[in-house]
Design a protein around this motif. Structure first.
Motif, short mmCIF file in Angstrom:
data_model
loop_
_atom_site.label_atom_id
_atom_site.label_comp_id
_atom_site.label_asym_id
_atom_site.label_seq_id
_atom_site.Cartn_x
_atom_site.Cartn_y
_atom_site.Cartn_z
N PHE A 26 -9.10 -5.57 -12.68
CA PHE A 26 -9.74 -5.39 -11.36
C PHE A 26 -8.81 -5.84 -10.23
N ARG B 297 0.93 -6.79 -4.57
CA ARG B 297 0.42 -7.83 -3.65
C ARG B 297 0.47 -9.17 -4.37
N GLU C 56 -1.32 -11.60 -4.88
CA GLU C 56 -2.71 -12.06 -4.77
C GLU C 56 -2.83 -13.54 -5.12
N GLU D 287 0.89 -1.18 0.00
CA GLU D 287 0.00 0.00 0.00
C GLU D 287 0.92 1.23 0.00
N GLU E 214 -15.58 -4.27 -4.63
CA GLU E 214 -14.98 -3.05 -4.08
C GLU E 214 -14.33 -2.18 -5.17
N LEU E 215 -14.67 -0.89 -5.07
CA LEU E 215 -14.01 0.09 -5.93
C LEU E 215 -12.98 0.84 -5.08
N GLU F 293 -8.47 7.47 6.37
CA GLU F 293 -7.81 7.11 5.11
C GLU F 293 -8.80 6.83 3.99
N GLN G 296 -2.41 3.03 -6.65
CA GLN G 296 -3.35 3.59 -5.67
C GLN G 296 -3.20 5.11 -5.62
N GLU H 13 -3.87 7.59 -2.54
CA GLU H 13 -4.25 7.48 -1.13
C GLU H 13 -4.04 8.78 -0.38
N THR I 190 -5.03 -7.32 -9.74
CA THR I 190 -3.74 -7.69 -10.33
C THR I 190 -2.70 -7.70 -9.20
N1 GAP Z 1 -4.09 1.63 2.43
C1 GAP Z 1 -5.29 0.92 2.50
C2 GAP Z 1 -5.44 -0.09 1.46
O1 GAP Z 1 -4.49 -0.39 0.76
P1 GAP Z 1 -7.14 -1.74 0.36
O2 GAP Z 1 -8.63 -1.79 0.46
O3 GAP Z 1 -6.39 -3.00 0.60
O4 GAP Z 1 -6.69 -0.60 1.37
C3 GAP Z 1 -7.16 0.13 -1.44
O5 GAP Z 1 -6.73 -1.16 -1.05
C4 GAP Z 1 -7.67 0.14 -2.86
O6 GAP Z 1 -6.64 -0.35 -3.74
C5 GAP Z 1 -8.86 -0.79 -3.12
O7 GAP Z 1 -10.08 -0.15 -2.76
C6 GAP Z 1 -8.75 -1.01 -4.61
O8 GAP Z 1 -9.28 0.09 -5.31
C7 GAP Z 1 -7.24 -1.03 -4.83
N2 GAP Z 1 -6.71 -2.43 -4.87
C8 GAP Z 1 -6.43 -3.22 -3.81
N3 GAP Z 1 -5.94 -4.40 -4.22
C9 GAP Z 1 -5.91 -4.38 -5.56
C10 GAP Z 1 -5.49 -5.31 -6.58
N4 GAP Z 1 -4.97 -6.48 -6.28
N5 GAP Z 1 -5.60 -4.92 -7.88
C11 GAP Z 1 -6.10 -3.71 -8.21
N6 GAP Z 1 -6.49 -2.79 -7.29
C12 GAP Z 1 -6.40 -3.11 -5.99
#
Ligand code: GAP
Length: 440
Positions: A199, A189, A191, A157, A274-275, A310, A206, A208, A201
């Motif tokens: 959506f 990440r 994932e 993040e 989630e957006l 945040e 981000q 933030e 990846t």
């Molecule tokens: N700092 C807080 C944080 O990182 P999160 O909900 O884990 O919170 C924030 O991530 C935003 O980042 C999500 O709402 C989404 O828009 C985006 N996001 C998170 N993981 C993602 C992924 N693997 N691929 C694309 N976007 C991602």
């Protein structure tokens, strides 16, 4: 469901065909779930990022920005709790070895914390393993030796840099509570189940904000950022209100640092997901990073750990939501009804006929003139109808055509993407006309 999948396929196909988003490393067979933004995609993405920065950093007195390193001292991730807590439950198929998130295939997993053994592998119906926690941090090594001492992590993040740099920012910007630090940048990440195009990846971007307040102010500030998030989604990005939903994330399901979280969900063609997020991180992060309270409250005559609201915005999910909302099929055409301010090209210029040098010359002159102010494209291929359709498909809000009357009267036709209606307008008035429509 079928038509929803078809819609997603159409959007992915348009993105590839017109240069918004390509599969990453395609000539080497691709790399699963990696995507590259092409010439139009990068314009759309940059427009979103620039509008965000302008609105939340440059136009506010209580915000400053930073741009921090992607790889931070591993102690950051120890202190933030990510090395211990930032994990997802993973199950593995004993037959085909594919891995899945336990909470994605067992809807009750999050509440019960026990995985339903009757659930089989969604791909081959094989037996699944017991869930185990899988850390999402993307590991690397700094320097030539791949030893424990050299392990580092790509940031999961952007947020942590805003906490770690808190004192430096405070001292150089002289901000007083309440104030915020913002950043736009990549996060990584590992994932377990990436997918659904851009959506989810493993590498994403981000935008933030960490907004610092006194503890007693957190509720007001949370409400403020809740409203700001709505204004951004519906006002700036132009997303349809009915496609956005708030989800109050219950206890036990929030990230380890959060005392309250709202997810803003969007109705993507593949479901409601989630957006963005909005979290109250209390003083969790600053307390973990700073032994002594880092903020001096002169009025109260004490040092304190500010609390944090945040609002977090995924860039790639913004691009995807904007594309899904804008994609429209009409009788004979596909139109991307993007808000003009987001469109990769604001205006296209055509000579009516390619083989009339006087028209081409005049059209080039108009093009050069508009290019100074707007992202502009020149097109003289095919017939005029095809050129219109081609611009509709990439969301260009205005098309300007130079014809024989132009040579005499110094005016042109301008066509509106949404209505397909044309009107005549003086060349000398073109810039102000388009400006007014785009930055309404
Ligand atoms: N700092 C807080 C944080 O990182 P999160 O909900 O884990 O919170 C924030 O991530 C935003 O980042 C999500 O709402 C989404 O828009 C985006 N996001 C998170 N993981 C993602 C992924 N693997 N691929 C694309 N976007 C991602």
């Amino acid at each position: 469901m079928k038509s929803e999948n078809q819609l997603m396929e159409k959007i992915i196909s348009l993105c590839k065909r017109r240069g918004f988003v390509f599969p990453g490393s395609e000539i080497y067979g691709g790399l699963a779930n990696s995507w590259d933004y092409g010439p139009l995609g990068v314009e759309l993405k940059n427009n979103i990022k620039q509008l965000w920065w302008k609105r939340f950093v440059q136009q506010r007195d209580d915000m400053v920005g930073i741009d921090a390193a992607l790889i931070m001292n591993p102690k950051v991730w120890e202190a933030s709790g990510h090395l211990k807590e930032f994990s997802d439950p993973l199950v593995e198929c004993k037959k085909c070895k594919r891995r899945f998130r336990a909470d994605h295939i067992d809807p009750n997993y999050e509440n019960t914390n026990s995985f339903d053994k009757k659930i089989k592998c969604p791909d081959c119906s094989g037996e699944l393993s017991e869930p185990r926690q899988f850390n999402l941090m993307l590991k690397t090594f700094l320097g030539p030796a791949e030893e424990k001492a050299d392990v580092a992590y790509f940031r999961p993040e952007t947020a942590q840099a805003m906490f770690v740099d808190f004192k430096n920012v405070l001292e150089t910007s002289r901000k007083k509570l309440p104030f915020g630090i913002a950043q736009i940048g990549k996060a990584f990440r590992n994932e377990i189940t990436p997918g659904n195009f851009i959506f989810r990846t493993r590498e994403f971007e981000q935008m933030e904000i960490e907004y610092f307040v006194k503890e007693e102010e957190w509720k007001n500030s949370f409400e403020h950022w809740q409203k700001e998030s709505w204004n951004w989604m519906t006002g700036v990005l132009g997303l349809k209100k009915e496609h956005i939903h708030e989800l109050e994330v219950p206890d036990g399901e929030r990230a380890h640092y959060s005392k309250r979280t709202i997810d803003f969900e969007y109705d993507y063609p593949f479901g409601r997901k989630e957006l963005y997020g909005l979290a109250y991180r209390a003083n969790f992060d600053l307390k973990n990073h700073f032994k002594e309270a880092p903020y001096q409250d002169i009025e109260a005559g004490e040092n304190l750990y500010p609390h944090v609201i945040e609002p977090t915005f995924g860039v790639d999910r913004s691009v995807l939501a904007v594309l899904c909302d804008a994609y429209t099929e009409e009788a004979e055409r596909i139109v991307l009804k993007l808000k003009p301010v987001l469109a990769p090209y604001k205006v296209a210029v055509f000579p009516l006929l390619k083989n009339k040098p006087e028209l081409v010359e005049k059209a080039k002159e108009v093009y050069e003139h508009l290019k100074k102010e707007f992202t502009t494209i020149f097109d003289d291929r095919g017939n005029i109808g095809k050129r219109y359709y081609s611009q509709d498909e990439i969301g260009t809000p205005y098309c300007v055509t130079v014809d024989f009357d132009t040579l005499e009267k110094a005016d042109v036709t301008i066509r509106d993407r949404n209505t397909a209606k044309q009107e005549r307008i003086k060349i000398s008035e073109l810039t102000s006309f388009i400006k007014e429509k785009i930055y309404d």
